[in-house]
Write an enzyme that holds these catalytic residues in place. Structure first.
Site, PDB file in Angstrom:
ATOM      1  N   VAL A 453      38.388  19.241  38.946  1.00  0.00           N
ATOM      2  CA  VAL A 453      37.110  18.657  39.368  1.00  0.00           C
ATOM      3  C   VAL A 453      36.008  19.706  39.459  1.00  0.00           C
ATOM      4  CG1 VAL A 453      38.243  16.803  40.618  1.00  0.00           C
ATOM      5  CG2 VAL A 453      37.675  18.906  41.821  1.00  0.00           C
ATOM      6  N   GLU A 454      34.758  19.235  39.533  1.00  0.00           N
ATOM      7  CA  GLU A 454      33.559  20.084  39.588  1.00  0.00           C
ATOM      8  C   GLU A 454      33.474  20.998  38.368  1.00  0.00           C
ATOM      9  OE1 GLU A 454      31.133  19.846  41.562  1.00  0.00           O
ATOM     10  OE2 GLU A 454      31.723  19.360  43.604  1.00  0.00           O
ATOM     11  N   GLY A 455      33.918  20.521  37.228  1.00  0.00           N
ATOM     12  CA  GLY A 455      33.928  21.330  36.017  1.00  0.00           C
ATOM     13  C   GLY A 455      35.299  21.935  35.814  1.00  0.00           C
TER      14      GLY A 455
END
Length: 758
Positions: A453-455
């Protein structure tokens, strides 16, 4: 000799006389720069300008001012935040049965949901004026970390509304009317938010989202107004299945010119009640080893008024910058908090297990093979806590350091992945058998979620850390790019000339300093402190110089192709990252009063960082496409060769000494852990303490066994009984040892289930 002097004189004249310099150097370079550099769109420019430069800028310039690092305030919790942590957070942790949450109910209990709402867990970042807690970033991080040591599902449930989501976006960009309406409801829990960004074909590349909003006329409450017709399909949205208000990112278009002449308005963010006509929400995903609410949301031809845009109509098309800035802050708090929690649990429990678990009559923590892994757990955990506090501290300074938060997200999640792997290796069968008393299994299986997540971490390392860092943190490159995109050629040329001159002097200074530090092994380099850490400041300054000159040469040689040569650029990003990790460790050591017990952990962390820097540079030199440049750079950086070594064995042993015995250092290393009054962590800690209290007695038995006063091949219980019978120990001592051994056996046991229970 005369030719050489003439050449030097020519160069001096060219640099000192502006007209000659512009004619012979700047103008040709400017034309080449404009030709190879593609035009910057407004979106690209906003993305490059988003976020702030912080300590990463010091590291990138080649001569970090270490006093600046020391002068950053030490992050700390206020009295109000400490009270919340020691009361509400601990109460919440005691309410959590993570095994039941994940394997039975697949959800937090209703009473936990209500407690989260009643006590303001979803409003940690909302100002008090709107009914929120208005806590600092370091408090937000600490709270999430403490909860995560008990239940990752609960921690994720708490962290999402307090990172990227409607609350944060409203506080930064919302209209006063939007804030007055939504923030109090988010604060008291009557509204549960989610934010929908990721879709089937748009994950880390948020700029490619296919979801659209077309400006048109429609009907709201029986009145025809200008609004937006939305179509979207989103997935992986945390809290979506239970959300009552949906934050939505989409691309906005105005084909009929109802708002102006611009048709492609750009990425926009809006806030939509989930009970609004056409909004579909509620289908769940099943994230592995966790039970937090995560799911999908869809909408087809959903009409909303313009004033539902976050920030109102004036913020139409500004969603990209909003997202980049808010993602940066969330990336620096939430995921580092989860990673650090893993480190704290693994350090405390693996040290305890390695002491109480015995093989061949010895605690397995005495075997050097185990010590190597155990030391890595401890050293990495010390680094994780240092990075967590330093990064959250930056956000509390009202700084949004996008490069630093990318470093924190990538390296902290990767370090925690290594930690949990090492912990499972040491625990063996104890770690792989799931049950209420397994404190590692869910963290191990849930690790890929933090990585993703978050990249995704591959993207974060290969594109964001160096790709953004090289342009944002470099003193001149971004300004040169803007000059090259200046519409007025002459104005751009004058600006470019000033920047290019400074850039050349900057590069020459770093090249000279790099070779000077390399030849002298940084002996004459200044350090802001004396004592055992002074040598690290000197080496890090040297490596900062080396990064600066290697970056300039890579940009010069590869130009725009550098961003596509990800294996090359990522290694320079690794150097920058390790410089930041090392800085965080030194900052923590200073902030906490140079504790003598910290030194083994400091040495481990810094030796590891320098070794990783050396490995990254070696990979960069070996794979650089120009062998001539590679040869020159390698001699500049390591004129005597790369002498950075892996962490020394004695350092590993010193770290393990603190992890295998009760004490202040062990408590400080794992202070985020919530053991509770039951469960596997509680049992293991009690066994650890009890066995330590009897350590001298058990050593006495082992010595008697060697002297053949006790029979060989006896179980622990039998050996205690025989020792009592020959009056080697007293009856009281025997009772104490038997109780400790019973706790030990309970601690190393695993959960059993009835035949059909599973």
């Amino acid at each position: 000799m005369s030719i050489f002097l003439l050449l030097i004189a020519t160069l001096i004249v060219m640099f000192l006389i502006k007209d000659i310099r512009i004619s012979l150097l700047t103008r040709p370079a400017f034309k080449i720069f404009k030709r190879i550099l593609p035009p910057l769109s407004q979106t690209e420019r906003e993305a490059m300008e988003a976020g702030d430069i912080w300590w990463d800028g010091e590291l990138f310039k080649g001569s970090p001012d270490w006093q600046v690092l020391h002068n950053y305030p030490k992050p700390s919790l206020s009295e109000k935040e400490n009270t919340f942590l020691n009361n509400q957070v601990n109460t919440l942790c005691n309410m959590l049965d993570d095994y039941k949450i994940v394997h039975e109910t697949k959800d937090l209990p209703p009473e936990v949901w209500q407690y989260l709402k009643n006590e303001g867990f979803f409003s940690l970042i909302i100002p008090e004026s709107y009914g929120g807690k208005d806590f600092s970033a370091i408090a937000n991080s600490t709270i999430v970390s403490r909860i995560a040591t008990r239940s990752l599902s609960a921690a994720v449930t708490v962290m999402v509304p307090n990172s990227l989501g409607p609350g944060e976006l409203l506080m930064h960009y919302g209209t006063e009317e939007q804030k007055e309406y939504w923030l109090p409801q988010l604060a008291n829990g009557s509204q549960v938010p989610c934010f929908a960004l990721t879709g089937p074909e748009a994950g880390s590349d948020a700029g490619s989202i296919p979801d659209t909003g077309v400006v048109c006329e429609g009907e709201i409450n029986g009145e025809t107004v200008v609004g937006i017709k939305l179509n979207w399909s989103k997935r992986y949205i945390t809290l979506a299945p239970v959300a009552s208000v949906l934050g939505l990112a989409f691309k906005m278009y105005d084909p009929d010119g109802l708002l102006g002449e611009q048709e492609d308005i750009g990425i926009t963010c809006a806030l939509i009640p989930t009970d609004h006509k056409g909004v579909e929400i509620g289908e769940r995903h099943n994230p592995m080893a966790m039970a937090f609410m995560n799911g999908t949301t869809y909408g087809k031809d959903v009409f909303i008024p313009l004033n539902w845009i976050i920030g109102g109509p004036d913020f139409a098309g500004k969603g990209w910058r909003m997202l980049v800035e808010c993602l940066s802050a969330g990336r620096g708090i939430s995921l580092p908090a989860l990673a650090t929690a893993t480190g704290h649990v693994c350090s405390k429990m693996t040290g305890a297990y390695a002491y109480v678990r015995k093989q061949f009559g010895l605690s397995i923590g005495q075997f050097e093979g185990v010590q190597q892994s155990l030391a890595r757990i401890g050293g990495f955990t010390y680094s994780l806590e240092a990075m967590r506090t330093m990064t959250a501290g930056a956000i509390d300074l009202k700084i949004s350091p996008s490069v630093v938060t990318a470093i924190a997200k990538y390296h902290m999640t990767e370090m925690s992945r290594t930690i949990i792997n090492d912990a499972l290796d040491i625990h063996g069968g104890k770690g792989i058998q799931l049950g209420p008393n397994n404190y590692l299994g869910h963290a191990y299986m849930g690790m890929p979620i933090s990585i993703t997540v978050e990249g995704a971490n591959i993207l974060t390392r290969n594109l964001m850390i160096f790709g953004q860092g090289a342009t944002r943190c470099h003193p001149y490159v971004l300004k040169e790019m803007f000059a090259a995109n200046e519409d007025d050629f002459d104005k751009g040329l004058q600006t470019f000339d000033d920047l290019l001159t400074k850039h050349i002097l900057f590069a020459l200074t770093n090249a000279g300093a790099a070779i000077g530090h390399g030849l002298t092994q940084s002996i004459f380099c200044k350090a802001p402190v004396s004592g055992p850490t002074a040598k690290y400041y000197k080496q890090l300054t040297r490596m900062s110089r080396s990064l600066a000159i290697c970056t300039d040469v890579a940009m010069l040689r590869l130009g725009g192709d550098l961003k596509r040569r990800e294996m090359i650029s990522a290694r320079l990003g690794d150097v920058l990252s390790q410089l930041y990790i090392a800085s965080s460790v030194l900052k923590r050591y200073e902030d906490e009063g140079r504790q003598q017990a910290d030194l083994p952990f400091v040495h481990y962390s810094l030796e590891h960082c320098l070794y990783q820097i050396g490995q990254a540079f070696d990979g960069f030199f070996e794979n650089f496409p120009s062998k001539i440049f590679s040869f020159i750079l390698k001699r500049l950086v390591f004129p005597w060769g790369n002498h950075y070594q892996q962490v020394m064995d004695d350092t590993c042993k010193d770290v393990c000494t603190h992890m295998l015995q009760p004490g202040v250092m062990r408590n400080r290393l794992s202070h985020l852990c919530h053991e509770g009054d039951s469960g596997g962590m509680h049992i293991m800690e009690n066994a650890f303490l009890a066995m330590h209290q009897c350590e001298a007695l058990f050593s006495k038995l082992q010595l008697a066994k060697k002297e053949e006063k006790l029979e060989a091949n006896l179980s622990m219980t039998e050996m205690i009984e025989q020792a009592k019978s020959i009056e080697l120990i007293t009856e009281h001592e025997a009772e104490k040892m038997l109780a400790a051994n019973e706790l030990r056996m309970s601690a190393i046991s695993v959960d059993n289930f009835a035949k059909n229970a599973l």
